[in-house]
Design an enzyme around this catalytic site. Structure first.
Site, short mmCIF file in Angstrom:
data_model
loop_
_atom_site.label_atom_id
_atom_site.label_comp_id
_atom_site.label_asym_id
_atom_site.label_seq_id
_atom_site.Cartn_x
_atom_site.Cartn_y
_atom_site.Cartn_z
N SER A 47 22.40 54.28 23.35
CA SER A 47 21.99 53.12 23.72
C SER A 47 22.19 52.99 25.39
CB SER A 47 22.35 52.15 22.85
OG SER A 47 22.01 50.81 23.23
N GLU A 48 21.48 52.17 25.95
CA GLU A 48 21.53 51.70 27.81
C GLU A 48 22.62 50.85 28.10
OE1 GLU A 48 18.20 48.90 28.80
OE2 GLU A 48 17.47 50.68 27.79
N ASN A 49 23.22 50.25 26.86
CA ASN A 49 24.43 49.19 27.17
C ASN A 49 25.84 50.22 27.16
OD1 ASN A 49 23.71 49.45 24.40
ND2 ASN A 49 25.12 47.77 24.11
N HIS A 86 28.45 50.68 31.66
CA HIS A 86 26.84 50.58 31.53
C HIS A 86 26.42 51.54 32.56
CE1 HIS A 86 23.40 47.71 32.19
NE2 HIS A 86 23.03 48.63 31.30
N SER A 89 26.22 55.11 31.47
CA SER A 89 25.09 55.19 30.73
C SER A 89 23.85 55.29 31.30
CB SER A 89 24.98 53.85 29.60
OG SER A 89 23.97 54.01 28.80
#
Length: 221
Positions: A47-49, A86, A89
């Site tokens: 997940s990008e977060n 973040h 990521s």
């Protein structure tokens, strides 16, 4: 016309995610796929977060409000999963470390251009998030969407007229009516779902379609 529900489509897409793949599921419909990945396969959801190793959505009584995906939905973490900054990521996304991303769409062109962050309307709320990074960074880009928009207009078009997310980035399109590959010669239909026929799909899709229905007998079961 009988077509697939979002849950059925998520289950179908889950079948195409191979063992050992690192996968990002975009905000919206694609997040449903996490609930249908086979437990016998080791698949790493990103997940990008800043999460790697997500599992399916939790039961209501087991929700951790501090463990959410990029769409702010509660998720679970599988054994060995982790969360991180973040920036790290996005380095994974931009560095080509994801095998597959599954994104939603407003429009997809016959050449594989993707528009999924804004309709360009005056009252639209732009929400590009990490979609541009995923569209160019993932090794394969799948799209999960309805074949028709709410106004009945087909989302598959000759050229996108919404703001683009990525150019010639889409590899495969999964809609509630069909599975289609983007090839150098155009769109190739691989499966039809429900009561959808070749003639009907051609009628509602304003681009040339080639049919190679390898999995048609399974899709109609």
């Amino acid at each position: 016309m009988k077509t697939l529900t979002p849950q059925q489509l998520a289950c179908r897409i889950a079948q195409d995610i191979p063992e050992g793949a690192y996968v990002n599921l975009g905000i919206g419909l694609p997040t449903l796929i996490a609930n249908y990945l086979p437990t016998e396969k080791e698949i790493f959801l990103h997940s990008e977060n800043g999460i790697l190793g997500m599992g399916p959505m939790p039961d209501p009584e087991n929700i951790d409000p501090e463990l959410i995906n990029a769409g702010k939905q509660p998720v679970t973490l599988l054994p060995g999963g982790c969360y991180f900054h973040h920036g790290d990521s996005f380095a994974m996304m931009r560095g080509g470390h994801l095998d597959i991303c599954v994104l939603g769409a407003y429009q997809i062109s016959a050449q594989g251009d993707l528009a999924n962050w804004s309709t360009g309307a005056d009252n639209a709320i732009p929400a590009v998030g990490g979609a541009m990074d995923l569209a160019i960074g993932a090794k394969k880009v799948f799209v999960m969407t309805t074949h028709l928009a709410k106004n009945g207009v087909c989302k598959i078009v000759a050229e996108c007229n919404y703001p683009l997310t990525g150019i010639r980035c889409v590899d495969r399109i999964y809609t509630d009516m069909a599975v289609m590959d983007i090839s150098p010669s155009g769109i190739v239909v691989r499966e039809l779902f429900g009561d959808v026929t070749e003639d009907y799909l051609r009628q509602i899709t304003p681009v040339e379609l080639t049919f190679d229905l390898v999995g048609a007998e399974v899709a109609h079961a």
